[in-house]
Design an enzyme around this catalytic site. Sequence first.
Site, mmCIF file in Angstrom:
data_model
loop_
_atom_site.group_PDB
_atom_site.id
_atom_site.type_symbol
_atom_site.label_atom_id
_atom_site.label_comp_id
_atom_site.label_asym_id
_atom_site.label_seq_id
_atom_site.Cartn_x
_atom_site.Cartn_y
_atom_site.Cartn_z
ATOM 1 N N LEU A 141 -27.158 48.145 12.011
ATOM 2 C CA LEU A 141 -26.033 48.707 12.759
ATOM 3 C C LEU A 141 -25.278 49.773 11.945
ATOM 4 C CD1 LEU A 141 -24.306 45.872 14.838
ATOM 5 C CD2 LEU A 141 -25.360 47.961 15.676
ATOM 6 N N ILE A 144 -26.601 53.443 12.265
ATOM 7 C CA ILE A 144 -26.157 54.314 13.362
ATOM 8 C C ILE A 144 -24.636 54.494 13.363
ATOM 9 C CG2 ILE A 144 -28.120 53.858 14.842
ATOM 10 C CD1 ILE A 144 -26.447 51.821 16.351
ATOM 11 N N GLU A 145 -23.920 53.561 12.747
ATOM 12 C CA GLU A 145 -22.465 53.666 12.709
ATOM 13 C C GLU A 145 -22.008 54.731 11.705
ATOM 14 O OE1 GLU A 145 -20.084 52.521 14.392
ATOM 15 O OE2 GLU A 145 -20.837 50.813 15.517
ATOM 16 N N SER A 146 -22.522 54.676 10.480
ATOM 17 C CA SER A 146 -21.985 55.511 9.395
ATOM 18 C C SER A 146 -23.029 56.215 8.556
ATOM 19 C CB SER A 146 -21.139 54.628 8.471
ATOM 20 O OG SER A 146 -21.960 53.608 7.886
ATOM 21 N N TYR A 249 -26.047 53.656 22.500
ATOM 22 C CA TYR A 249 -25.823 52.848 21.298
ATOM 23 C C TYR A 249 -26.945 51.838 21.070
ATOM 24 C CZ TYR A 249 -23.105 50.453 17.708
ATOM 25 O OH TYR A 249 -22.676 49.918 16.525
#
Length: 562
Positions: A141, A144-146, A249
């Site tokens: 996760l 794709i988040e940071s 997402y």
Amino acid sequence: MKKLAILLIAISTTAITWADSSILSLKQSITDKAIVYPESFETDTKQMMQNWYLRNYAVLDDDVENRKSNDVSDAVYIERLKKMPTEIEMPFNSVVKSYIQMYTQKRRTLVEAMLGMSLYYMPIFEQALEKEGLPLELKYLPVIESALNPNAVSRVGATGLWQFMIKTAKGLGLEVNSLVDERRDPYRSSEKAAKYLKELYSIYNDWSLAIAAYNCGPGNVNKALRRAGGSKKDFWEIYAFLPAETRGYVPAFIAANYVMTYFKAHNINPGLAKRPLITDTVHVTKRVNLQQIADVLDLPLEEIQILNPHFRKNIIPGDSRPYALSLPSQQIYSYIMSEDSIIAYKSDKFGRRDVVEPKTYTSSQDGERQLVVKRHKVRKGETLAKIAKKYGVTTSSISKANKLRKNRIRTGQTLKINTYVYVPKPVEEETPAEKEEIATAAAAEPETGTTENSAAENTSTEAETSSDETVSESAEDAEIVIDESAEEEKVAEPEPEPKPKVTEKKTTKKAAAKPQTHKVRKGETLGKIASRYGVTVNKLKRANGLKSTKIKVGQRLTIPAK
């Protein structure tokens, strides 16, 4: 008969449509021409490659962009996704495919950098997820988040590896203030992210919905579920009712799992470790700057910052509560043994004052107010405000002292400027012997002064006799008159009247024969004493054999002849 035939055709067509729908599920058939990619795809890879950890601990392939991406058929993508050992469902469709191709074709350098960073971060994520009993594939996760950047900040203010908003972070118990932002702390943020994901899964009992809620919040997911209607739904069934970014997402999460698993199949070399980075933590209970630690332990500041990104200003406020400091494991003992030296290192620069009393002067305690009258010749283009600012006074005080009408001044006009200074009061009175000594020294001084002294006396006399330049002062105020215009314009001073030669010779001999002495009082400096007697500091030092300007109260100094 004709109507019956038409009805049978309609029924058979409907049956075929239902059959097609059951064969090709929505998960595999869904398409979206308005795909919105996460902000992590916009990461500046050139800047990311300058990361201290990547430069010092990972080996990367500089030629990764020039290698073929080895694109494959949809059937191969489906087969590879099916083989991944994951608890969370990883279906394939055109949206998932677009994300996979974005990683494997256009963002290859980003993937390589993330593979290099994963050597350090993935064990941290896995530990937090394992503790909560969650699927380990959730470790992707933050990809794709940071893009595995602990200092990443989104356009809406989400921060850190797991991209928490301040409200969410504080609700989960993370500290966010001017000095500390635990959203950037790999350990603390991973711990809270795992707890949050567990709470979301308990609400929906479906990982696709829990992951979507992590991105846009449970409120938006619940709204989409209500709009979709019907019984139990999953992400793909409410896809069209979700915000545009959230629609991409879950597909991005599936693509991240794919590319971090099958990167070799697409000619992307893994980030290899140059050397292992083994870390440990120590609790800090004192306020300390990371620069102090770096200098004393001889560590690169960037390395300490990479391991402790949550200390926003390089300050550990350990005096408020204990904080865990991450360091290379071999440096932990060094820190413990050197902590006092670290705290003391450049404490004047990095330390913080606990109590500060404002410095004040009063005529009754610390010193006496002394009036200093300065004279200023107005130059072309000058205004009263500019002159007042130069001397640190108000325009009204200049106007009052010079009886100006409507604050009007003219070029060439000489203005009187009243300023005040505080002179420290002597701690002790002179003894009778000291008074006699000073009187003797004063009697020995020549009666004739220098041109400069004569000019000052003349100026002072003019100030006293001029009816329109009377100085208003209290009885205890002393007055010094400084003619600023004389210094600036360098006007020729009148020569003093000649004195009898015999008298001058006697005075000179007498002054040379008996040099003056001065007993140092509290608050006096060598510069002040030199100014008082009209000599230079260097002459005063030579006369007393001083190597520096340090003097002490009670010390007797010899004042050389001018």
